[in-house]
Scaffold this motif. Structure first.
Motif, PDB file in Angstrom:
ATOM      1  N   PHE A 201      32.937  29.418  -0.791  1.00 32.44           N
ATOM      2  CA  PHE A 201      33.717  30.138   0.214  1.00 32.44           C
ATOM      3  C   PHE A 201      34.928  29.282   0.533  1.00 32.44           C
ATOM      4  O   PHE A 201      34.787  28.146   0.982  1.00 32.44           O
ATOM      5  N   VAL A 202      36.121  29.841   0.265  1.00 30.66           N
ATOM      6  CA  VAL A 202      37.339  29.047   0.318  1.00 30.66           C
ATOM      7  C   VAL A 202      38.346  29.678   1.285  1.00 30.66           C
ATOM      8  O   VAL A 202      38.590  30.883   1.234  1.00 30.66           O
ATOM      9  N   VAL A 203      38.914  28.845   2.152  1.00 30.39           N
ATOM     10  CA  VAL A 203      40.051  29.263   2.969  1.00 30.39           C
ATOM     11  C   VAL A 203      41.302  28.693   2.292  1.00 30.39           C
ATOM     12  O   VAL A 203      41.445  27.471   2.193  1.00 30.39           O
ATOM     13  N   ALA A 204      42.154  29.592   1.793  1.00 30.31           N
ATOM     14  CA  ALA A 204      43.367  29.124   1.108  1.00 30.31           C
ATOM     15  C   ALA A 204      44.507  28.978   2.112  1.00 30.31           C
ATOM     16  O   ALA A 204      44.523  29.644   3.154  1.00 30.31           O
ATOM     17  N   GLU A 205      45.429  28.079   1.807  1.00 33.06           N
ATOM     18  CA  GLU A 205      46.617  27.964   2.648  1.00 33.06           C
ATOM     19  C   GLU A 205      47.504  29.184   2.426  1.00 33.06           C
ATOM     20  O   GLU A 205      47.452  29.810   1.362  1.00 33.06           O
ATOM     21  N   GLU A 206      48.297  29.507   3.437  1.00 29.17           N
ATOM     22  CA  GLU A 206      49.126  30.705   3.338  1.00 29.17           C
ATOM     23  C   GLU A 206      50.036  30.637   2.122  1.00 29.17           C
ATOM     24  O   GLU A 206      50.692  29.624   1.877  1.00 29.17           O
ATOM     25  N   GLY A 207      50.044  31.699   1.352  1.00 28.38           N
ATOM     26  CA  GLY A 207      50.916  31.751   0.183  1.00 28.38           C
ATOM     27  C   GLY A 207      50.383  31.033  -1.040  1.00 28.38           C
ATOM     28  O   GLY A 207      51.038  31.017  -2.084  1.00 28.38           O
ATOM     29  N   ALA A 208      49.227  30.453  -0.945  1.00 28.41           N
ATOM     30  CA  ALA A 208      48.676  29.722  -2.096  1.00 28.41           C
ATOM     31  C   ALA A 208      48.276  30.703  -3.200  1.00 28.41           C
ATOM     32  O   ALA A 208      47.952  31.857  -2.931  1.00 28.41           O
ATOM     33  N   ASP A 209      48.298  30.225  -4.432  1.00 29.86           N
ATOM     34  CA  ASP A 209      47.959  31.044  -5.598  1.00 29.86           C
ATOM     35  C   ASP A 209      46.435  31.021  -5.781  1.00 29.86           C
ATOM     36  O   ASP A 209      45.876  30.111  -6.386  1.00 29.86           O
ATOM     37  N   THR A 210      45.782  32.055  -5.264  1.00 29.92           N
ATOM     38  CA  THR A 210      44.313  32.030  -5.267  1.00 29.92           C
ATOM     39  C   THR A 210      43.742  32.126  -6.683  1.00 29.92           C
ATOM     40  O   THR A 210      42.664  31.590  -6.951  1.00 29.92           O
ATOM     41  N   ALA A 211      44.443  32.812  -7.598  1.00 30.31           N
ATOM     42  CA  ALA A 211      43.940  32.899  -8.980  1.00 30.31           C
ATOM     43  C   ALA A 211      43.894  31.499  -9.603  1.00 30.31           C
ATOM     44  O   ALA A 211      42.940  31.141 -10.304  1.00 30.31           O
ATOM     45  N   ARG A 212      44.899  30.692  -9.338  1.00 36.40           N
ATOM     46  CA  ARG A 212      44.953  29.330  -9.866  1.00 36.40           C
ATOM     47  C   ARG A 212      43.860  28.468  -9.227  1.00 36.40           C
ATOM     48  O   ARG A 212      43.159  27.699  -9.894  1.00 36.40           O
ATOM     49  N   ILE A 213      43.660  28.630  -7.922  1.00 35.49           N
ATOM     50  CA  ILE A 213      42.608  27.859  -7.237  1.00 35.49           C
ATOM     51  C   ILE A 213      41.240  28.205  -7.832  1.00 35.49           C
ATOM     52  O   ILE A 213      40.444  27.324  -8.168  1.00 35.49           O
ATOM     53  N   HIS A 232      34.724  33.070  -3.319  1.00 31.23           N
ATOM     54  CA  HIS A 232      35.156  34.071  -2.340  1.00 31.23           C
ATOM     55  C   HIS A 232      36.255  33.456  -1.484  1.00 31.23           C
ATOM     56  O   HIS A 232      36.040  32.393  -0.892  1.00 31.23           O
ATOM     57  N   PHE A 233      37.389  34.139  -1.406  1.00 29.23           N
ATOM     58  CA  PHE A 233      38.430  33.692  -0.474  1.00 29.23           C
ATOM     59  C   PHE A 233      38.235  34.427   0.838  1.00 29.23           C
ATOM     60  O   PHE A 233      38.153  35.661   0.857  1.00 29.23           O
ATOM     61  N   ILE A 234      38.111  33.685   1.929  1.00 29.68           N
ATOM     62  CA  ILE A 234      37.871  34.308   3.234  1.00 29.68           C
ATOM     63  C   ILE A 234      38.822  33.717   4.268  1.00 29.68           C
ATOM     64  O   ILE A 234      39.453  32.679   4.030  1.00 29.68           O
ATOM     65  N   GLY A 235      38.926  34.410   5.406  1.00 27.40           N
ATOM     66  CA  GLY A 235      39.788  33.928   6.471  1.00 27.40           C
ATOM     67  C   GLY A 235      39.128  32.777   7.234  1.00 27.40           C
ATOM     68  O   GLY A 235      37.917  32.575   7.164  1.00 27.40           O
ATOM     69  N   GLU A 236      39.946  32.055   7.978  1.00 31.47           N
ATOM     70  CA  GLU A 236      39.456  30.875   8.685  1.00 31.47           C
ATOM     71  C   GLU A 236      38.413  31.245   9.741  1.00 31.47           C
ATOM     72  O   GLU A 236      37.426  30.540   9.927  1.00 31.47           O
ATOM     73  N   GLU A 237      38.654  32.371  10.392  1.00 31.33           N
ATOM     74  CA  GLU A 237      37.732  32.803  11.451  1.00 31.33           C
ATOM     75  C   GLU A 237      36.332  33.050  10.887  1.00 31.33           C
ATOM     76  O   GLU A 237      35.330  32.569  11.417  1.00 31.33           O
ATOM     77  N   GLU A 238      36.299  33.815   9.776  1.00 28.28           N
ATOM     78  CA  GLU A 238      35.015  34.095   9.131  1.00 28.28           C
ATOM     79  C   GLU A 238      34.359  32.798   8.662  1.00 28.28           C
ATOM     80  O   GLU A 238      33.140  32.623   8.780  1.00 28.28           O
ATOM     81  N   PHE A 239      35.182  31.886   8.132  1.00 33.06           N
ATOM     82  CA  PHE A 239      34.658  30.609   7.645  1.00 33.06           C
ATOM     83  C   PHE A 239      33.945  29.860   8.769  1.00 33.06           C
ATOM     84  O   PHE A 239      32.815  29.389   8.616  1.00 33.06           O
ATOM     85  N   LEU A 240      34.618  29.762   9.915  1.00 37.40           N
ATOM     86  CA  LEU A 240      34.036  29.010  11.036  1.00 37.40           C
ATOM     87  C   LEU A 240      32.796  29.705  11.579  1.00 37.40           C
ATOM     88  O   LEU A 240      31.837  29.057  11.987  1.00 37.40           O
ATOM     89  N   ARG A 241      32.829  31.042  11.571  1.00 33.19           N
ATOM     90  CA  ARG A 241      31.709  31.785  12.138  1.00 33.19           C
ATOM     91  C   ARG A 241      30.469  31.709  11.246  1.00 33.19           C
ATOM     92  O   ARG A 241      29.354  31.498  11.710  1.00 33.19           O
ATOM     93  N   ASP A 242      30.669  31.861   9.924  1.00 28.23           N
ATOM     94  CA  ASP A 242      29.520  32.042   9.028  1.00 28.23           C
ATOM     95  C   ASP A 242      29.166  30.817   8.196  1.00 28.23           C
ATOM     96  O   ASP A 242      28.115  30.797   7.548  1.00 28.23           O
ATOM     97  N   HIS A 243      30.036  29.822   8.166  1.00 27.77           N
ATOM     98  CA  HIS A 243      29.796  28.719   7.232  1.00 27.77           C
ATOM     99  C   HIS A 243      29.932  27.346   7.887  1.00 27.77           C
ATOM    100  O   HIS A 243      30.387  26.394   7.269  1.00 27.77           O
ATOM    101  N   SER A 244      29.544  27.252   9.162  1.00 30.84           N
ATOM    102  CA  SER A 244      29.638  25.962   9.844  1.00 30.84           C
ATOM    103  C   SER A 244      28.348  25.161   9.742  1.00 30.84           C
ATOM    104  O   SER A 244      28.335  23.963  10.010  1.00 30.84           O
ATOM    105  N   GLY A 245      27.262  25.786   9.381  1.00 29.60           N
ATOM    106  CA  GLY A 245      25.981  25.090   9.311  1.00 29.60           C
ATOM    107  C   GLY A 245      25.865  24.214   8.077  1.00 29.60           C
ATOM    108  O   GLY A 245      26.733  24.238   7.197  1.00 29.60           O
ATOM    109  N   ILE A 246      24.817  23.386   8.045  1.00 30.43           N
ATOM    110  CA  ILE A 246      24.561  22.547   6.874  1.00 30.43           C
ATOM    111  C   ILE A 246      23.126  22.778   6.416  1.00 30.43           C
ATOM    112  O   ILE A 246      22.306  21.868   6.386  1.00 30.43           O
TER     113      ILE A 246
END
Lengths: 327, 327
Positions: A201-213, A232-246
């Protein structure tokens, strides 16, 4: 008398030890040591914090030091250095370098007349124990270790180093068909790709080339190239909400044969499902700290692993209580 | 030098030990002892058989005696008697009487300067170990043991004692919903009825009143009255074809909490699925026989259980090999 615990290093694991000790009435944490500025570190339960440099002053005040640094650069230096002064427990987990770590720690512990337990946790640790027990009981058989579903810190870090990646989390997932085959008592030969998949689950920087990443991730040697990887490219909000655990966990399975012509199949499975990898690892470290104190009190010095520790030494109960309660 | 094993008692378990020792290159069985006429007992691999009365002549010829009698009447007498002369391993499994058995065996072993390991097998034994490890690691939590699917010898015997029953086999089966709830990390309070069901396959004598037999089974106090029990009447041919095995197994699960407010849940599960209960139990006994020989060679005399044995002692490998291979 309480077992007096020191915590050396305060990240997720050190915090886990702090919390685990609270669940054990026969122990207390007397000091946390940090290489950061101690006056600026506040622990979860407000423990006294000291500079790492001051640790030698605590030789008579701490029964067991639990090392909470990383295996890459911290523990190879810290465990031998501290084993010269304290009974220690660490979670050194670079499997290939355990023999060399053992030798360095053993030399220090023998010289210092201390007891050092290394590579304590769940893998190495509880998984290793289960591999050993199962292979000793069923010498004719086949071992399988599956990891996950869980977060791999190393793989998440590798993704974060890619240009254009703001944040990332990687989950290691056992392939259900492979796990089920082994559980049924089959003994397939499994390639790396057949055992685990990797989900990112990846949060890309704005304008980044997600295909290359994505291409850089799935083709990364050692980390991802040998696996089926989903990104999966997801937004920062979703990342913090769903992927903060370990979370983490896994399975150790041995399929073994007995009988006149090995006609009977047995499956031994050990399975962990952990909400918090560092807190569980810390809980194992704390139980083994109790064992380290007892081994040291008997004069059993030197470096040891989970293989050398009688299970009873992990418990605060007497032998009689254990036989009555758990046998 | 091989570890020289004696087998005392030759039923399913003794036969299992005979076969398990063949899978361990560092051991050999030198003698089987029986209370039957030794000249009429032929073992699976033609081992030398002697009268039980002659056992004292073997004091210098056997390193570890593995006792293969029953817990009800054999072991309470045999284990103390033989521990006076030999290092011994038994599978005493009457949980409530373990403390008293321990005391009797310990007195004999201390006096005889021998090492005695009692209650070795899977429950008591590997299940006990897993209860101890899990409770020591996660002190705030709840334990669950489920047995089965597997054959209960005691319950099968109880059915066979009913008038009109020719043959019978009883399977203990965990209730899937209960097991799944625990595995999900829930901690339900479960009654006896909610944890296991009992399934019975019965061959009735010709003309027997099957309705009466079924009623006698399902209402039998202690054995069946507290369970949901299903009774199937089947023909002898089907019985021999489908119900001749002695499979068993089960689950030890601990659900534990960690964190600042116990907000994280962890599930530790140990699961056995065994084609042959006696052969697996025998395999555990044999691994612990190796440990008994080593403990005795170190002068660690007296009665011990699986809780007291360092895991490494079960393996023929050196500490260095174990760290390299299994850690």
């Amino acid at each position: 008398m309480s077992i007096r615990i020191g915590i050396f290093g305060y990240g997720n694991l050190g915090r886990g030890v702090e919390l685990a000790v609270r669940q054990n009435a026969d122990m207390e944490v007397v000091a946390v040591f940090t290489r950061r500025d101690p006056s600026r570190l506040k622990t979860a339960t407000n423990l006294p914090v000291y500079a790492a440099d001051a640790v030698a002053d605590f030789r008579d005040k701490i029964d067991v030091m639990i090392l909470c640094g990383g295996s890459a650069t911290d523990l190879p230096v810290q465990t031998p250095a501290l084993a010269a002064m304290f009974n220690v427990v660490d979670s050194f987990d670079t499997h290939a370098k355990i023999p060399e770590h053992y030798d360095a720690v053993n030399a220090a512990a023998v010289e210092g007349k201390t007891t050092a337990l290394i590579s304590v946790g769940w893998d190495p640790g509880m998984f290793s124990l289960n591999r050993l027990y199962a292979a000793s009981i069923l010498p004719s058989g086949q071992d399988y270790t599956f990891w996950g579903k869980g977060v791999s810190q190393g793989h998440s870090d590798a993704i974060r180093r890619i240009d254009g990646v703001k944040n990332a989390k990687q989950y290691t997932i056992p392939v259900p068909a492979a796990l089920e085959a082994v559980r049924r008592g089959e003994t397939p030969a499994l390639t790396t790709r057949e055992k685990h998949t990797r989900e990112c689950f990846v949060v890309a920087e704005e304008g980044a080339d997600t295909a290359r990443i994505e291409r850089e991730i799935v083709t990364m040697p050692h980390y991802f190239a040998d696996y089926d990887t989903t990104v999966h490219f997801i937004g920062e909000e979703e990342f913090l909400r769903d992927h903060s655990g370990i979370p983490h966990g896994g399975f150790v399975v041995r399929v073994g044969k007995t009988g006149l012509d090995e006609e009977h199949t047995h499956v031994i499975e050990y399975h962990l499902e952990l909400d918090s990898n560092p807190e569980f690892t810390a809980s194992v470290l704390v139980a083994y700290a109790r064992a380290a104190a007892r081994l040291a009190s008997e004069g059993q010095y030197g470096c040891k692993t989970v293989f050398d520790v009688p299970p009873a030494y992990l418990s605060p109960l007497s032998g009689e209580e254990l036989r009555r309660t758990f046998l």
